[in-house]
Design a protein around this motif. Structure first.
Motif, PDB file in Angstrom:
ATOM      1  N   ALA A 168     -82.414-161.081 -36.086  1.00 41.86           N
ATOM      2  CA  ALA A 168     -82.057-161.360 -34.456  1.00 41.86           C
ATOM      3  C   ALA A 168     -82.319-160.059 -34.019  1.00 41.86           C
ATOM      4  O   ALA A 168     -81.418-159.668 -33.311  1.00 41.86           O
ATOM      5  N   GLY A 169     -83.539-159.485 -34.113  1.00 41.35           N
ATOM      6  CA  GLY A 169     -83.824-158.070 -33.697  1.00 41.35           C
ATOM      7  C   GLY A 169     -82.732-157.250 -33.975  1.00 41.35           C
ATOM      8  O   GLY A 169     -82.620-156.327 -33.071  1.00 41.35           O
ATOM      9  N   ASP A 170     -82.560-157.089 -35.128  1.00 39.89           N
ATOM     10  CA  ASP A 170     -81.736-155.946 -35.625  1.00 39.89           C
ATOM     11  C   ASP A 170     -80.037-155.984 -34.954  1.00 39.89           C
ATOM     12  O   ASP A 170     -79.444-154.709 -35.151  1.00 39.89           O
ATOM     13  N   ARG A 171     -79.584-156.917 -34.440  1.00 44.35           N
ATOM     14  CA  ARG A 171     -78.513-157.175 -33.686  1.00 44.35           C
ATOM     15  C   ARG A 171     -77.442-158.021 -34.382  1.00 44.35           C
ATOM     16  O   ARG A 171     -76.321-158.338 -34.076  1.00 44.35           O
ATOM     17  N   VAL A 185     -71.799-160.915 -38.622  1.00 47.48           N
ATOM     18  CA  VAL A 185     -71.591-159.991 -37.533  1.00 47.48           C
ATOM     19  C   VAL A 185     -72.610-159.977 -36.417  1.00 47.48           C
ATOM     20  O   VAL A 185     -73.662-159.499 -36.627  1.00 47.48           O
ATOM     21  N   ASP A 186     -72.426-160.312 -35.301  1.00 44.33           N
ATOM     22  CA  ASP A 186     -73.407-160.176 -34.079  1.00 44.33           C
ATOM     23  C   ASP A 186     -72.878-158.984 -33.264  1.00 44.33           C
ATOM     24  O   ASP A 186     -71.585-159.172 -32.654  1.00 44.33           O
ATOM     25  N   TYR A 187     -73.730-158.025 -32.966  1.00 42.10           N
ATOM     26  CA  TYR A 187     -73.454-156.922 -32.108  1.00 42.10           C
ATOM     27  C   TYR A 187     -73.627-157.031 -30.766  1.00 42.10           C
ATOM     28  O   TYR A 187     -74.523-158.103 -30.237  1.00 42.10           O
ATOM     29  N   LEU A 188     -72.627-157.054 -29.928  1.00 42.96           N
ATOM     30  CA  LEU A 188     -72.752-157.298 -28.429  1.00 42.96           C
ATOM     31  C   LEU A 188     -73.329-156.477 -27.632  1.00 42.96           C
ATOM     32  O   LEU A 188     -73.631-155.325 -28.029  1.00 42.96           O
ATOM     33  N   ASP A 189     -73.721-156.716 -26.457  1.00 39.01           N
ATOM     34  CA  ASP A 189     -74.361-155.596 -25.243  1.00 39.01           C
ATOM     35  C   ASP A 189     -75.625-154.937 -25.862  1.00 39.01           C
ATOM     36  O   ASP A 189     -76.117-154.147 -25.529  1.00 39.01           O
TER      37      ASP A 189
END
Length: 578
Positions: free
Chosen positions: A101-104, A73-77
């Motif tokens: 990935a930088g906590d995203r 799950v990749d968080y957007l924005d």
């Protein structure tokens, strides 16, 4: 590298429901069980809601990597996930969870049992392609409710099974408790019965001893009168008798003297059994004692064609000189052994020897003969009152069967041991071991036991080892005696009336004066788990066992006292220094 099954995006609330349905369907297709399917769907739902709550959407990618379903799950924005509540909840529903990935990015992993996989990758993709468009949120909610209802039913079923199991365990516990209580009642009743039987046996033994003593005293007077009258009739001042009259009067005198000897043995044995033998030790010359016995008994030996010899080794004279022992008792023991050997030896030799055993601090007397011997099955029975080994020679010899039992009783009274070894037809060897110490090893010993017989045996075993022996019939009496005359060591029976041995030892440990007195425990059960004191078996207790345990207890007590004194001194010094 895994195989991508499909992907989806979450940008609004309806997408959360759609991804939840998609995640459950994929979990079903890869072979996860129903409960795991719900866990995967719920974890995705929590992550999706977390993203929307932070004002960002997310991209969800489903991979199948060998035996694992991997959901990324990749968080957007640029939303920051970190350790949010939704992530923590999702982590409890899957096997692994990771942030990167930088906590995203959140990666969820659920292991797939190999044996449950049924579809190929192409088949899974085909099934996903045929999925209908996402349903309305109300339909998804209904589906979740059905899932929750199914889960609740499963929980209720498991709860019912657990309740039934608990009832079974409780019933078993109640049954075992009832059986244990019944067993305890039986043990208590058996103990009470055994205690009553033991009391009856003690009373019977005491009655027998009183009977023997009374009868012996009553018989001695008329027998002495008969013997006296016979001597008057046969004396020089009496009227002359015919040959037949002289013969008959002589027979009467011999029979009376034999009967008097029997009565004397009965009386002596009664004294021994009642514990009324009181040794009076003195310095005894072993060489003179052995020579005196040889001279006294030699004529009978020569008349029977048997030689009697006595040999005292040089180490007896060189190392100990004289023994500290009751001379009368020791003489009686050796005379009984020698008389017995001469009686059952028709040809050959009876030999008395004496030597020193330095390791045990004992003088070892042996009486060896070349007589008829004793069968193995009768070696111990010869120490029973009135028992005589059956055989043709027994019919020719006179005896009461009391000589050896009385000899063993006397041996115990002077703190020794008496054992027999024999081969039928080759002879018998009697071994008498007697302590020769002049100076006792310990001062006062207290024997706390409600069994008067055991106290008497213990007193006999302690002869020569202890300077004084006190006796107490219960724990209360023992405490009183210890406060009046503190012993150097105490011998404690665990089973006593009023105050038992365990309680007595606790009282001693709590008392400032008595806490330093070492103790040795005697019990009918040799194993006493958790008992800090040495434990000796009450039945079959040997003198060497008892003395070694007492020595060890006294040594340990001295070491503890020394350590305590050293510790107190150091503590005082430390306090003064500070």
């Amino acid at each position: 590298m895994g195989e991508v099954l499909t992907s989806a995006e979450i940008r609004r609330d309806q997408d959360v429901f759609a991804v939840r349905q998609l995640g459950r369907r994929i979990a079903e297709l890869v072979g996860l069980e129903s409960q795991d399917q719900i866990r995967v769907a719920t974890a995705l739902s929590e992550i999706g809601r977390e993203a929307l709550g932070r004002g960002a959407g997310s991209t969800v990618v489903f991979d199948l990597r060998e035996d694992r379903l991997v959901i990324t799950v990749d968080y957007l924005d640029g939303a920051d996930v970190r350790e949010s509540e939704g992530v923590q909840l999702a982590g409890r529903l899957v096997d692994e969870i990771a942030l990167s990935a930088g906590d995203r990015r959140v990666t969820l992993v659920k292991r797939v049992p190999e044996h449950r996989r049924r579809r190929s990758l192409d088949g899974i993709r085909a099934e996903l392609a045929r999925l209908s468009p996402p349903t309305a949120a109300l339909d998804v909610l209904r589906e979740q409710n059905r899932e929750l209802a199914g889960t609740l039913e499963e929980v209720l079923r498991l709860n019912a099974e657990l309740t039934e199991t608990n009832q079974g365990v409780l019933a078993l516990y109640n049954q075992l408790s009832a059986e244990l209580e019944e067993t305890n009642r039986g043990v208590v009743a058996l103990y009470a019965e055994l205690d009553e039987k033991s009391s009856q046996l003690r009373q019977a033994a005491e009655a027998r001893q009183r009977f023997w003593a009374n009868v012996s005293h009553e018989l001695r007077l008329p027998l002495n009168s008969i013997i006296g009258l016979v001597r008057l009739l046969l004396g020089s001042g009496a009227e002359p008798l015919t040959g037949e009259q002289h013969h008959q009067v002589t027979l009467i005198g011999a029979s009376a003297e034999t009967l008097l000897a029997l009565v004397g043995e009965l009386l002596d044995l009664a004294k021994a059994e009642s514990g009324r033998l009181d040794p009076q030790p003195s310095m005894v010359d072993v060489v003179a004692l052995a020579e005196g016995l040889r001279m006294t008994l030699q004529p009978a030996g020569r008349a029977d064609g048997v030689t009697l010899s006595a040999h005292v080794s040089a180490d007896v004279a060189d190392e100990i000189g004289e023994m500290f022992v009751d001379e009368t008792m020791l003489t009686t023991i050796l005379r009984n052994l020698l008389s017995n050997a001469l009686k059952f030896t028709e040809q050959g030799e009876v030999r008395l020897t004496a030597a020193v055993d330095p390791a045990m601090a004992e003088v070892v007397f042996t009486v060896a003969d070349t007589g008829v011997g004793i069968p193995p099955e009768h070696l111990e029975r010869v120490f029973e009152e009135f028992f005589q080994v059956p055989g043709p020679l027994q019919l020719k010899t006179k005896g009461t069967g009391l000589g050896l039992p009385y000899a063993r009783r006397l041996t115990e009274a002077i703190g020794g041991t008496l054992e027999l070894a024999s081969r039928p037809g080759e002879g018998t060897t009697a071994t008498l071991r007697v302590p020769h110490r002049v100076t006792p090893e310990v001062g006062r010993v207290l024997v706390a036991d409600d069994d008067a017989g055991f106290r008497a045996v213990a007193r006999q075993m302690l002869f020569g080892f202890a300077a004084a022996v006190d006796e107490a019939a219960d724990g209360v009496e023992a405490l009183t005696l210890m406060r009046e005359r503190p012993p150097e060591v105490v011998l404690v029976d665990l089973l006593m009336p009023r105050l038992d041995g365990t309680a007595l030892l606790h009282r001693m440990a709590e008392d400032d004066v008595l806490c330093g007195i070492p103790a040795v425990v005697v019990s009918v059960v040799s194993e006493q788990p958790g008992e800090p004191h040495p434990v000796l078996p009450k039945h079959g207790l040997r003198r060497d066992q008892l003395l070694e345990a007492l020595r060890e207890a006294v040594r340990d007590g001295a070491v503890r006292d020394g350590a305590v004194r050293d510790g107190s001194v150091e503590g005082d010094r430390g306090g003064a220094h500070d």
